[in-house]
Design an enzyme around this catalytic site. Structure first.
Site, short mmCIF file in Angstrom:
data_model
loop_
_atom_site.label_atom_id
_atom_site.label_comp_id
_atom_site.label_asym_id
_atom_site.label_seq_id
_atom_site.Cartn_x
_atom_site.Cartn_y
_atom_site.Cartn_z
N ASN A 36 8.61 24.21 -0.66
CA ASN A 36 8.59 24.93 -2.04
C ASN A 36 7.92 26.19 -2.00
O ASN A 36 6.46 26.13 -2.44
CB ASN A 36 8.07 23.73 -2.72
CG ASN A 36 8.04 24.25 -4.47
OD1 ASN A 36 8.97 25.06 -4.98
ND2 ASN A 36 7.48 23.66 -5.08
N TRP A 37 8.65 27.30 -2.32
CA TRP A 37 8.10 28.65 -2.14
C TRP A 37 7.52 28.91 -3.59
O TRP A 37 6.72 29.89 -3.85
CB TRP A 37 8.89 29.75 -1.85
CG TRP A 37 9.46 29.51 -0.38
CD1 TRP A 37 9.18 28.60 0.56
CD2 TRP A 37 10.54 30.48 -0.01
NE1 TRP A 37 9.69 28.74 1.57
CE2 TRP A 37 10.66 29.73 1.69
CE3 TRP A 37 11.13 31.61 -0.20
CZ2 TRP A 37 11.27 30.55 2.52
CZ3 TRP A 37 12.02 31.98 0.69
CH2 TRP A 37 12.21 31.37 2.10
N LYS A 38 7.85 27.98 -4.52
CA LYS A 38 7.37 28.53 -6.12
C LYS A 38 7.80 29.98 -6.30
O LYS A 38 8.65 30.38 -5.93
CB LYS A 38 5.87 28.20 -6.21
CG LYS A 38 5.60 26.88 -5.77
CD LYS A 38 4.21 26.38 -5.92
CE LYS A 38 3.87 24.90 -5.63
NZ LYS A 38 2.65 24.30 -6.07
N HIS A 65 8.62 18.31 -10.89
CA HIS A 65 7.38 19.00 -10.39
C HIS A 65 6.17 18.98 -11.36
O HIS A 65 6.41 19.19 -12.41
CB HIS A 65 7.47 20.16 -9.74
CG HIS A 65 6.55 20.75 -8.92
ND1 HIS A 65 5.19 21.12 -9.34
CD2 HIS A 65 6.15 20.60 -7.48
CE1 HIS A 65 4.60 21.55 -8.19
NE2 HIS A 65 5.02 21.08 -7.15
N GLU A 104 4.07 20.97 -12.04
CA GLU A 104 3.81 22.14 -12.83
C GLU A 104 4.85 22.53 -13.79
O GLU A 104 4.74 23.00 -14.79
CB GLU A 104 4.07 23.69 -11.70
CG GLU A 104 2.90 23.57 -10.87
CD GLU A 104 3.29 24.25 -9.45
OE1 GLU A 104 2.20 24.42 -8.94
OE2 GLU A 104 4.38 24.86 -9.38
N GLU A 141 3.07 13.66 -5.23
CA GLU A 141 2.19 14.59 -5.40
C GLU A 141 0.95 14.62 -6.15
O GLU A 141 1.40 14.74 -7.48
CB GLU A 141 2.95 15.66 -5.54
CG GLU A 141 3.98 16.32 -4.54
CD GLU A 141 4.49 17.90 -4.85
OE1 GLU A 141 4.14 18.57 -3.90
OE2 GLU A 141 4.67 18.23 -5.94
N GLY A 201 -2.21 22.89 -4.32
CA GLY A 201 -2.77 24.33 -4.31
C GLY A 201 -4.23 24.53 -4.29
O GLY A 201 -4.91 25.41 -4.59
N SER A 251 -1.12 20.22 -0.74
CA SER A 251 -2.10 20.83 0.31
C SER A 251 -1.77 20.40 1.89
O SER A 251 -2.84 20.22 2.64
CB SER A 251 -3.50 20.64 0.00
OG SER A 251 -3.98 21.40 -1.35
N GLY A 310 3.91 23.33 0.11
CA GLY A 310 3.77 24.50 -0.78
C GLY A 310 3.08 25.56 -0.20
O GLY A 310 4.13 26.37 0.64
N GLY A 311 1.94 25.99 -0.28
CA GLY A 311 1.43 27.38 0.20
C GLY A 311 1.90 27.42 1.65
O GLY A 311 1.92 28.67 2.09
#
Length: 257
Positions: free
Chosen positions: A10-12, A100, A102, A172, A178, A218, A239-240
């Protein structure tokens, strides 16, 4: 029942369409056929990258699925700034993230909204990646399981057993997204197992055993093997680390590490 792991990046809100092409080409170069044989792999870029990603995946015949980070629940209408499931289907999008944290916490998405999106995605033969998870305050108050069970029941209202078997559910913990903090493998597996048992209790038959349950929060090259060895974790929503071709390739190669 054997469940094939799904590693989804997931590149956001990162990477324009040119950067996206470069990232996927470099990532693919680092993998071998054996890696693609062992796991399902998906990239989930911003909306502006989807057409470029579809073209690249099709032209180079990459065994990578395309996902979207969000959608509206209506097929069309006066919803400025929104994107509908049929629009995504025309781009060969195979996964859509629904709920999600967010979206829930920054954009006030309720369980009812998440449920509408899940049902809309399923109507168009796309697989929802349904996200559930508790905040740090909820975990410390001993409410983690109640929160996740409530999110599951809310999101699955009106969804049939056959549909649920095709879904992906991503546990999650919000406090691990993150932050560099990760649930221990045992804690992550306990919550993923609880997700599975909740699905099994809600639906008859083998639905609980069939649904894929990911862990997200993470996930990195240094912890992916320990997490993926757990019996109730069927992949990762990354994610990151998915923004690095090197790191994401290592994560996707976990069965060979």
């Amino acid at each position: 029942m054997s469940r094939r792991p799904l590693i989804a990046g997931n590149w956001k809100m990162h990477k324009d369409h040119l950067e996206a092409i470069d990232l996927v080409q470099r990532f693919n170069y680092r993998l071998e056929a054996e890696d693609y044989d062992a796991v399902d792999i998906a990239v989930i870029p911003p909306f502006t990258d989807l057409r470029s990603m579809q073209t690249l995946i099709d032209a180079d015949r990459l065994p990578i699925a395309l996902g979207a980070q969000n959608c509206h629940w209506e097929d069309s209408g006066a919803f400025t700034g929104e994107v509908s499931p049929p629009m995504l289907a025309r781009l060969n999008v195979r996964y859509v993230i629904c709920g999600h944290s967010e979206r829930r916490h920054l954009f006030a998405e309720t369980d009812e909204i998440v449920n509408r999106k899940v049902q809309a995605v399923l109507r168009h033969a796309i697989t929802p990646i349904l996200c559930v998870g508790e905040t740090l305050e909820q975990r410390e108050a001993g409410q983690a399981k109640d929160v996740v069970v409530g999110q599951l029941h809310g999101a699955l209202e009106g969804v049939g057993a056959e549909q649920v078997r095709t879904m992906v559910i991503a546990y999650e913990p919000v406090w691990a997204i993150g932050t560099g903090r990760t649930a221990t493998p045992d804690d992550a597996n306990e919550m993923c197992a609880m997700v599975r048992s909740t699905v099994a209790d809600r639906y008859a038959g083998s639905t609980g055993e069939g649904v894929r349950v990911q862990y997200g929060g993470s996930v990195m090259p240094g912890n992916v093997v320990a997490l993926m060895r757990q019996p109730d974790i069927d992949g990762a929503l990354v994610g990151g680390a998915s923004l690095s071709a090197d790191d994401f390739a290592v994560i996707c190669r976990f069965p060979r590490l």
